[in-house]
Design a protein around this motif. Structure first.
Motif, PDB file in Angstrom:
ATOM      1  N   LEU A   1       0.323  -1.141  -0.127  1.00 50.74           N
ATOM      2  CA  LEU A   1       0.460   0.271  -0.018  1.00 50.74           C
ATOM      3  C   LEU A   1       0.958   1.259  -0.185  1.00 50.74           C
ATOM      4  CD1 LEU A   1      -2.926  -0.602   2.469  1.00 50.74           C
ATOM      5  CD2 LEU A   1      -3.440  -0.748   0.141  1.00 50.74           C
ATOM      6  N   ARG A   2       1.995   1.016   0.630  1.00 45.68           N
ATOM      7  CA  ARG A   2       3.244   2.375   0.821  1.00 45.68           C
ATOM      8  C   ARG A   2       4.002   2.171  -0.154  1.00 45.68           C
ATOM      9  NH1 ARG A   2       3.627   1.292   7.379  1.00 45.68           N
ATOM     10  NH2 ARG A   2       0.991   2.156   8.018  1.00 45.68           N
ATOM     11  N   ASP A   3       4.052   1.204  -1.386  1.00 44.49           N
ATOM     12  CA  ASP A   3       5.067   1.904  -2.648  1.00 44.49           C
ATOM     13  C   ASP A   3       5.956   1.511  -1.721  1.00 44.49           C
ATOM     14  OD1 ASP A   3       6.046   1.335  -4.459  1.00 44.49           O
ATOM     15  OD2 ASP A   3       5.898   3.092  -5.497  1.00 44.49           O
ATOM     16  N   LYS A   4       6.559   0.452  -1.334  1.00 39.42           N
ATOM     17  CA  LYS A   4       7.850   0.431   0.171  1.00 39.42           C
ATOM     18  C   LYS A   4       8.720  -0.999  -0.308  1.00 39.42           C
ATOM     19  CE  LYS A   4       7.229   4.018   3.771  1.00 39.42           C
ATOM     20  NZ  LYS A   4       7.802   3.280   4.944  1.00 39.42           N
ATOM     21  N   PRO A   5       9.884  -1.217  -0.690  1.00 36.02           N
ATOM     22  CA  PRO A   5      10.496  -2.612  -0.318  1.00 36.02           C
ATOM     23  C   PRO A   5       9.950  -3.012   0.648  1.00 36.02           C
ATOM     24  CG  PRO A   5      11.780  -0.743  -1.046  1.00 36.02           C
ATOM     25  CD  PRO A   5      11.063  -0.052  -0.034  1.00 36.02           C
ATOM     26  N   GLN A   6       9.288  -5.121   0.632  1.00 36.59           N
ATOM     27  CA  GLN A   6       9.374  -5.825   0.776  1.00 36.59           C
ATOM     28  C   GLN A   6      11.346  -6.648   1.761  1.00 36.59           C
ATOM     29  OE1 GLN A   6       6.279  -7.213   1.421  1.00 36.59           O
ATOM     30  NE2 GLN A   6       6.181  -5.453   0.169  1.00 36.59           N
ATOM     31  N   ARG A   7      10.713  -7.247   3.421  1.00 38.66           N
ATOM     32  CA  ARG A   7      11.280  -7.659   3.557  1.00 38.66           C
ATOM     33  C   ARG A   7      10.763  -8.685   4.665  1.00 38.66           C
ATOM     34  NH1 ARG A   7      11.081  -2.438   7.940  1.00 38.66           N
ATOM     35  NH2 ARG A   7      11.911  -0.812   6.767  1.00 38.66           N
ATOM     36  N   GLY A   8       9.920  -9.063   4.136  1.00 38.66           N
ATOM     37  CA  GLY A   8      10.012 -10.513   4.906  1.00 38.66           C
ATOM     38  C   GLY A   8       9.164 -10.873   6.246  1.00 38.66           C
TER      39      GLY A   8
ATOM     40  N   GLY B   1      -2.469   4.703 -12.636  1.00 37.94           N
ATOM     41  CA  GLY B   1      -3.277   5.178 -11.974  1.00 37.94           C
ATOM     42  C   GLY B   1      -4.259   4.014 -11.133  1.00 37.94           C
ATOM     43  N   ALA B   2      -4.191   3.522 -10.776  1.00 38.39           N
ATOM     44  CA  ALA B   2      -5.255   1.932 -10.010  1.00 38.39           C
ATOM     45  C   ALA B   2      -4.707   2.425  -8.537  1.00 38.39           C
ATOM     46  CB  ALA B   2      -4.098   1.172 -10.049  1.00 38.39           C
ATOM     47  N   ARG B   3      -6.064   2.442  -7.654  1.00 35.54           N
ATOM     48  CA  ARG B   3      -5.406   2.379  -6.408  1.00 35.54           C
ATOM     49  C   ARG B   3      -4.612   1.207  -5.402  1.00 35.54           C
ATOM     50  NH1 ARG B   3     -11.657   2.107  -4.455  1.00 35.54           N
ATOM     51  NH2 ARG B   3     -11.397   1.044  -5.703  1.00 35.54           N
ATOM     52  N   PRO B   4      -4.229   1.835  -4.120  1.00 32.39           N
ATOM     53  CA  PRO B   4      -3.439   0.521  -3.674  1.00 32.39           C
ATOM     54  C   PRO B   4      -3.944  -0.085  -2.759  1.00 32.39           C
ATOM     55  CG  PRO B   4      -2.564   3.348  -2.901  1.00 32.39           C
ATOM     56  CD  PRO B   4      -4.450   3.349  -4.295  1.00 32.39           C
ATOM     57  N   ALA B   5      -4.860  -0.043  -2.670  1.00 28.83           N
ATOM     58  CA  ALA B   5      -5.961  -1.055  -2.334  1.00 28.83           C
ATOM     59  C   ALA B   5      -6.432  -1.789  -3.850  1.00 28.83           C
ATOM     60  CB  ALA B   5      -7.888  -0.763  -1.571  1.00 28.83           C
ATOM     61  N   VAL B   6      -6.444  -1.925  -5.116  1.00 28.05           N
ATOM     62  CA  VAL B   6      -6.686  -2.936  -6.352  1.00 28.05           C
ATOM     63  C   VAL B   6      -5.405  -2.994  -6.082  1.00 28.05           C
ATOM     64  CG1 VAL B   6      -7.377  -1.994  -8.866  1.00 28.05           C
ATOM     65  CG2 VAL B   6      -9.101  -1.112  -7.090  1.00 28.05           C
ATOM     66  N   ILE B   7      -4.645  -2.434  -5.928  1.00 26.36           N
ATOM     67  CA  ILE B   7      -2.665  -3.399  -6.360  1.00 26.36           C
ATOM     68  C   ILE B   7      -3.197  -4.355  -5.547  1.00 26.36           C
ATOM     69  CG2 ILE B   7      -0.496  -2.917  -6.346  1.00 26.36           C
ATOM     70  CD1 ILE B   7      -1.583  -0.221  -7.562  1.00 26.36           C
ATOM     71  N   LEU B   8      -3.142  -4.043  -4.063  1.00 24.93           N
ATOM     72  CA  LEU B   8      -3.086  -5.054  -3.004  1.00 24.93           C
ATOM     73  C   LEU B   8      -4.338  -6.056  -3.485  1.00 24.93           C
ATOM     74  CD1 LEU B   8      -2.265  -6.066  -0.609  1.00 24.93           C
ATOM     75  CD2 LEU B   8      -3.717  -4.739   1.151  1.00 24.93           C
ATOM     76  N   GLY B   9      -5.054  -6.051  -3.764  1.00 24.57           N
ATOM     77  CA  GLY B   9      -5.918  -6.980  -3.790  1.00 24.57           C
ATOM     78  C   GLY B   9      -5.699  -8.083  -5.067  1.00 24.57           C
ATOM     79  N   GLY B  10      -4.821  -7.294  -6.053  1.00 27.90           N
ATOM     80  CA  GLY B  10      -4.463  -7.818  -6.791  1.00 27.90           C
ATOM     81  C   GLY B  10      -2.984  -9.048  -6.549  1.00 27.90           C
ATOM     82  N   ALA B  11      -2.381  -8.870  -5.823  1.00 24.03           N
ATOM     83  CA  ALA B  11      -1.306  -8.995  -5.166  1.00 24.03           C
ATOM     84  C   ALA B  11      -1.089 -10.821  -4.793  1.00 24.03           C
ATOM     85  CB  ALA B  11      -0.239  -7.992  -4.893  1.00 24.03           C
ATOM     86  N   LEU B  12      -2.594  -9.979  -3.513  1.00 22.91           N
ATOM     87  CA  LEU B  12      -2.982 -11.286  -3.115  1.00 22.91           C
ATOM     88  C   LEU B  12      -3.601 -12.283  -3.094  1.00 22.91           C
ATOM     89  CD1 LEU B  12      -4.937  -9.024   0.062  1.00 22.91           C
ATOM     90  CD2 LEU B  12      -2.264 -10.098   0.423  1.00 22.91           C
ATOM     91  N   ARG B  13      -4.457 -12.041  -4.385  1.00 22.93           N
ATOM     92  CA  ARG B  13      -4.673 -12.768  -5.038  1.00 22.93           C
ATOM     93  C   ARG B  13      -3.757 -13.530  -5.660  1.00 22.93           C
ATOM     94  NH1 ARG B  13     -10.033 -12.927  -9.158  1.00 22.93           N
ATOM     95  NH2 ARG B  13     -10.039 -14.749 -10.200  1.00 22.93           N
ATOM     96  N   ARG B  14      -3.061 -13.087  -6.125  1.00 24.23           N
ATOM     97  CA  ARG B  14      -1.384 -13.690  -7.327  1.00 24.23           C
ATOM     98  C   ARG B  14      -1.078 -14.653  -6.352  1.00 24.23           C
ATOM     99  NH1 ARG B  14       2.205 -15.571  -9.545  1.00 24.23           N
ATOM    100  NH2 ARG B  14       3.434 -14.930 -10.761  1.00 24.23           N
TER     101      ARG B  14
END
Length: 595
Positions: free
Chosen positions: A131-138, A219-232
């Motif tokens: 959501l905050r467009d930050k690098p992943q850490r585990g 311009g996709a909303r962060p919530a939409v991106i998060l939903g797609g990432a979680l589904r993937r």
């Protein structure tokens, strides 16, 4: 093509289930023990096994013809809806086995709820970073620690603290919702740690895929991106959820023993030990049917999450690793340093000498204290390291190799994986112990029996996704052979996440060996194997908690080291030289968008 794949998957499940039932049905003969003698001993412990008494039992049970006629009679009754009668109690099997299945199903559902809550908590930081467009850490050390918790040790600790000392909940039995809470926590916490680690790893990989940046630029909303990432990410983990469900359904024997729960695991263990063949076959059949049903449901869920079957080019390529892995190296180094410190200070000590007062508290002379026999726990933990970790690493390595070899077969491998996963480790231990006798080698084979299925399923999912990457579609046009596609592109995309999964399984493998030792099916006293140390210290958790803290600490250090090693990443390759791919494949990757 899709229909043929489904038919192959269904056929493989049926064949695997029948094979498992045949093995269970032949157990009395495979063990080279006279089933009549086992039944006579279970029925009348005071009677001598005279030839006349044994002949009477054989005639009553119809054992003269051997395993095949006995199995055919049981199958004939099954087709009529009759599960038969117990060889021991002579009571109908149906009511007892269905009641045991209902108890285990209720406990498993509650444990899965606990596991999903913990997994959601572990994946929340990764979701927030998307959501905050930050690098992943585990997921960090919390997920590692939860994954490495021994189920039976956690059950014993909850029993002593919550039920005995605080008296908040009943200590044993199966009489209502209150009796479900402690065993559900004991099973759900380690399972949640495993699922949380797997899901966090998957979410971290998805967050670095190019389509995420494309969606942000669009311009996709962060919530939409998060939903797609979680589904993937969920599509790659859903199979593991099904395997965890089946594993809990029949594999919670140690927890059922601690809380005296009349579940299917204890039912199968009792039937196997007494060689009550009809009861054993009925329990195994129900487990196989449950495994097949759960496998079908997870397959449907996987296709739904993916949006259907994966044609070539349906998925974007895997992202390149970010960072230099410095944190993972430091974590692995610290954990390895802790293990080496235990080895260096403990190996020169005698692990068998009884020279200290019973349950001596930790001190400068006894850093880990003494056990209930007065033996040095530091020495026993150090000497047990080799006996515990060597078979554990070997089992994980063999399971990964088996998983890769079988995953190449596609849907055909899912049936054997699901059915083998439905075999409780304890039942596998009983069967192998019957053939080889209780030993470390027999316990290792039993744990390998139930370790390769989740890795095979995960490998099959990874290969499906690797074959669906867009550059795979272009490689044959560039003259790349099928063998080179597999070796240079599909396997490199499959092996790293499979290795990470294997390292996550390492604590569970060590715990499964410990559980078999706990039940007398693995290493035998006075060997200083970690499982034996845990089982020996369980009875003294309240008076001498260090008796279990010492081996548990070594197990957690091992888990942290394994997971940190799995998290090490290679340095990024130079631009234009990614994996040696043709330039056409590079262009295809740069233009790839998810379906």
């Amino acid at each position: 093509m899709l229909r043929n794949s489904s038919l192959l998957g269904a056929a493989s499940r049926i064949v695997s289930a029948v094979a498992l039932l045949l093995i269970a049905g032949a157990l009395p003969w495979l063990s080279l023990r006279d089933p009549a003698a086992s039944v006579l001993r279970a029925r009348y412990a005071e009677l001598e096994p005279t030839p006349e008494a044994l002949a009477a039992v054989r005639a009553e049970l119809g054992l003269e013809g051997g395993p095949l006629p006995t199995a055919l009679r049981w199958w004939g009754g099954l087709l009529r809806g009759d599960l038969g009668e117990s060889w021991i109690s002579r009571a109908p099997i149906g009511p007892g086995v269905w009641n045991a299945l209902g108890v285990s199903a209720t406990l498993t559902v509650c444990a899965i709820v606990v596991a999903l809550v913990i997994a959601a908590a572990l994946v929340t930081p990764a979701a927030l970073r998307i959501l905050r467009d930050k690098p992943q850490r585990g997921s960090g050390p919390v997920g590692v620690a939860l994954t490495s918790l021994p189920e039976f040790l956690l059950a014993s600790a909850l029993l002593v603290v919550v039920a005995v000392q605080l008296q908040w909940l009943p200590p044993y039995g199966w009489t209502g919702f209150k009796t479900v809470i402690l065993p559900a926590l004991s099973l759900g916490v380690p399972a949640g740690g495993l699922l949380g680690r797997l899901l966090t790893d998957a979410v971290g990989g998805v967050a670095e895929e190019r389509w995420v940046n494309v969606w942000r630029l669009a311009g996709a909303r962060p919530a939409v991106i998060l939903g797609g990432a979680l589904r993937r990410a969920a599509a790659a983990v859903i199979d593991q959820l099904g395997l965890v469900f089946i594993g809990l359904l029949g594999g919670a024997v140690a927890v059922e023993q601690v809380f005296a729960i009349p579940g299917l695991g204890r039912y199968l263990l009792g039937a196997a030990n007494s060689q009550d063949l009809p009861a054993l076959q009925a329990g195994v059949m129900l487990m196989a049917v449950a495994a097949a049903l759960v496998g079908i449901l997870t397959g449907v869920a996987r296709r739904f999450l993916r949006g259907g079957p994966l044609p070539p080019g349906a998925l974007p390529p895997p992202p390149e690793a970010r960072g230099d892995g410095r944190a993972a190296r430091w974590t692995a180094g610290l954990a390895l340093g802790g293990l080496l410190l235990i080895l260096v200070t403990g190996l020169p000590r005698d692990p068998y000498a009884i020279v200290h007062p019973r349950l001596s508290a930790p001190s400068m002379a006894l850093p880990f204290g003494a056990d209930a026999s007065g033996r040095d726990l530091l020495a026993r933990v150090a000497h047990g390291t080799i006996g515990t970790l060597t078979p554990s690493f070997a089992i994980v390595a063999l399971a990964i190799v088996i998983g890769l070899l079988l995953a190449v077969l596609g849907e055909v491998a899912r049936g054997p994986a699901e059915i083998a996963n439905a075999t409780p480790p304890i039942l596998a231990g009983v069967i192998i112990a019957a053939l080889m006798g209780p030993s470390v080698g027999g316990a290792a084979l039993a744990v390998l029996w139930v370790t390769w299925p989740p890795l095979t399923t995960h490998a099959a999912a990874l290969i499906d996704e690797a074959r669906a990457m867009p550059h795979i579609r272009w490689l044959p046009l560039a003259g790349v052979s099928r063998f080179e596609i597999w070796v240079r592109h599909i396997l490199p995309a499959t092996v790293p996440p499979l290795l990470r999964h294997g390292m996550l399984r390492l604590p569970g493998v060590a715990l499964a060996l410990a559980a078999l030792g706990f039940l007398g099916l693995g290493a035998q006293p006075p060997l200083p194997e970690w499982g034996l140390l845990l089982s020996e210290g369980i009875d003294y958790v309240e008076r001498g908690p260090w008796t279990t803290v010492a081996p548990a600490t070594a197990l957690i250090l091992t888990s942290v080291f394994a997971v940190a090693m799995a998290g090490l990443r290679r340095r990024r390759k130079a631009s234009g030289a990614r994996s040696g791919r043709p330039r056409a494949a590079e262009a295809a990757e740069d233009a790839a968008l998810p379906v």
